[in-house]
Design an enzyme around this catalytic site. Structure first.
Site, PDB file in Angstrom:
ATOM      1  CG  ASP A 109      -1.849   1.182   1.312  1.00 13.29           C
ATOM      2  OD1 ASP A 109      -1.643   2.152   0.547  1.00 13.29           O
ATOM      3  OD2 ASP A 109      -2.778   1.154   2.137  1.00 13.29           O
TER       4      ASP A 109
ATOM      5  CD  GLU B  21      -1.110   0.750   9.772  1.00 10.63           C
ATOM      6  OE1 GLU B  21      -2.087   0.700  10.566  1.00 10.63           O
ATOM      7  OE2 GLU B  21      -0.930  -0.051   8.861  1.00 10.63           O
TER       8      GLU B  21
ATOM      9  CD  GLU C 132      -6.911  -5.015  12.695  1.00  4.00           C
ATOM     10  OE1 GLU C 132      -5.982  -4.193  12.808  1.00  4.00           O
ATOM     11  OE2 GLU C 132      -6.918  -5.922  11.844  1.00  4.00           O
TER      12      GLU C 132
ATOM     13  CG  HIS D  32      -4.282  -1.668   3.688  1.00  6.44           C
ATOM     14  ND1 HIS D  32      -3.515  -0.575   4.036  1.00  6.44           N
ATOM     15  CD2 HIS D  32      -4.535  -2.337   4.843  1.00  6.44           C
ATOM     16  CE1 HIS D  32      -3.301  -0.601   5.341  1.00  6.44           C
ATOM     17  NE2 HIS D  32      -3.911  -1.653   5.861  1.00  6.44           N
TER      18      HIS D  32
END
Length: 539
Positions: free
Chosen positions: A169, A262, A271, A420
């Site tokens: 990405d 990230e 998440e 992505h």
């Protein structure tokens, strides 16, 4: 208990009607004072426990570790307390259960409230772990996250093919590289912690920018690949240390001047890695240290997409068969229909599908508390630009790298170069009708769950047109419940609009003149809007 434990409550007692182990006879079925059962919340031994006493004597084998237990209501005056077994297995196994009978509903309600408060205090006691200290028992991560979810999560990110997907990405990776290298002044001679380092690419970027030392913290098996990759770059490797473990648990030799990570998932918060990023800030970052990224924004706007709506609705038609090998499937049609609409749609859509200018919800990583991410409540208010059917809410996010030299945005906006993460759309099973200039209101309420994601509750309303609407009393409303953990990945599907070859996506956003509302921050000082020059130019 002393203040360092984080537990605020003294001993608390409740008189019960009866208590018994599951599948065993009741220890007390009488409410008389001579045989009454007392439930006592205490932390005498350094562990928050629920103990049961009868006639002033402790009932052996009935003590419950509050931090590893769950309480379920079986009825108005009956509950079940399920606790983790003390076996050698590492997987959580709830094998001990205590049935509790209360004298009345009020006492049942008070007991549940007390249990929840004590459990909350036990969990919060692990938030501010001093740098270099590991929690004596479970970490904050283990308390919040279901073991099976964590196992799948770390297995996924422990595979090189998924790391390659993120590395390829180029919007993502190139923007991180530019944000670091263009802000060498922030990294040169500084200590950096890379939170969730993965392959170690961001640690290598930080070392390239002149970092004094980088601690790459990675909990999955990818840590071994990171060591290999970093060792293969010897000019940088001597300034990078890979530490395998969770940021909630690991020890570091020193504080960090900069955190880099990230931590973004779908819709920014999926998440729940942002919480680990915040914990790392509280444990490792020096006062006034920098975070890369430092701010995240969730952007939202209503959209109209008849093709998408019909596509989702048609999926449930299978369940309208009345003679499927002699079986009538129609009793499940309604459940299937709602099930398909409970999946957020992940794809890249044309920005011309938006019905109004977007608004945004700002998350300042420097200031937010971890608990603030457990529940996110966003009021919605839009003005429709066109008359159409509104099919739901479109969402995307961006993050800011607030460097001392250069401020750089990473955006996932529709029309911008695709990442992505794509974008996400919450589709309602009942569209609402709007006219140009009509106000659309609603609410997006997200509640974190232990499968490392969120349950989303979306409602949109519009005032209906006509005599009743003039008085402001009539509304048409549509609502839905969605699970961010279970999206519908639609990335390969064709788009509703075909762009002219000479028309760039970024030009579409500019032509539509969609402003980004940033009431929470000083826009002139900090929130410079992403532009087509935001990402680095990769050939």
């Amino acid at each position: 208990m002393d203040d360092s434990s984080g537990l605020k409550h003294k001993e608390l007692e409740f008189t019960l009607a009866a208590v018994s182990q599951l599948s065993s006879s009741s220890l007390s079925s009488s409410s008389s004072s001579s045989s009454s059962v007392i439930a006592r919340f205490s932390a005498d031994s350094g562990v928050a426990e629920l103990r049961f006493h009868r006639d002033s004597e402790f009932i052996d084998g009935f003590n419950v570790d509050i931090g590893t237990s769950q309480l379920f209501k079986l009825g108005p005056v009956q509950s079940l307390c399920v606790s983790e077994s003390s076996g050698a297995s590492k997987e959580k196994s709830y094998s001990r259960a205590v049935t509790i009978q209360f004298r009345n509903e009020d006492e049942s309600r008070d007991f549940h409230s007390a249990f929840e408060q004590w459990q909350k205090d036990v969990i919060q006691a692990g938030i501010h772990l001093p740098n270099g200290v590991i929690a004596a028992s479970k970490s904050k991560f283990d308390y919040k996250i279901e073991p099976s979810s964590a196992k799948m999560y770390f297995h996924y990110y422990g595979q090189l093919l998924h790391q390659q997907n993120m590395l390829q990405d180029y919007v993502r990776t190139g923007t991180y590289y530019a944000a670091v290298i263009e802000n060498r002044v922030d990294f040169t001679g500084r200590v950096v912690v890379d939170v969730g380092a993965g392959s170690g690419i961001l640690s290598l970027f930080a070392a390239q920018a002149g970092a004094k030392h980088v601690y790459a913290v990675e909990a999955s098996e990818m840590a071994e690949y990171a060591r290999k990759l970093i060792a293969g770059n010897p000019a940088l490797a001597q300034r990078i240390t890979v530490i395998k473990g969770k940021v909630e648990e690991v020890e570091l030799a020193e504080k960090a001047d900069i955190l880099i990570s990230e931590p973004m998932g779908t819709l920014l918060v999926n998440e729940r890695m942002l919480e680990s990023y915040i914990i790392a800030r509280d444990r490792f970052l020096v006062p006034n240290g920098k975070m890369f990224p430092s701010i995240g924004r969730i952007h939202m706007a209503p959209f109209s997409d008849e093709y998408l709506f019909v596509e989702i609705a048609n999926k449930a038609l299978f369940w309208q068969q009345q003679n499927y090998y002699g079986v009538d499937l129609t009793p499940l049609y309604g459940s299937a229909f709602q099930g398909y609409f409970s999946q957020p749609v992940v794809d890249a859509f044309d920005p011309r599908l938006l019905v109004s200018p977007p608004l945004c919800h700002v998350i300042d990583f420097n200031e937010i508390k971890e608990e603030d991410l457990f529940e996110i409540d966003i009021p919605l208010k839009f003005i429709a630009s066109v008359g159409t059917r509104v099919h739901g809410l479109a969402c995307w996010f961006d993050v800011l790298f607030n460097g001392s030299a250069v401020q750089r945005w990473l955006t996932t906006a529709p029309g911008a170069p695709t990442t992505h993460w794509y974008q996400i759309r919450c589709v309602l099973s009942q569209p609402i009708y709007v006219m140009a200039g009509q106000e659309i209101t609603g609410r997006l309420h997200m509640i974190a769950h232990n499968a490392q994601s969120y349950t989303m509750y979306l409602s949109l309303s519009a005032k209906m047109w006509g005599p009743g609407a003039v008085q402001g009393g009539i509304l048409q409303t549509s609502s839905g419940k969605l699970d961010l953990k279970e999206p519908y990945y639609r990335m390969s599907q064709p788009q509703s609009y075909t762009m002219a070859q000479d028309q760039q996506p970024q030009q579409l956003l500019q032509a539509q003149a969609i402003p980004i509302h940033t009431e929470d921050l000083d826009e002139a000082e900090l929130l410079r809007q992403p532009s087509e020059n935001t990402g680095p130019q990769l050939q």
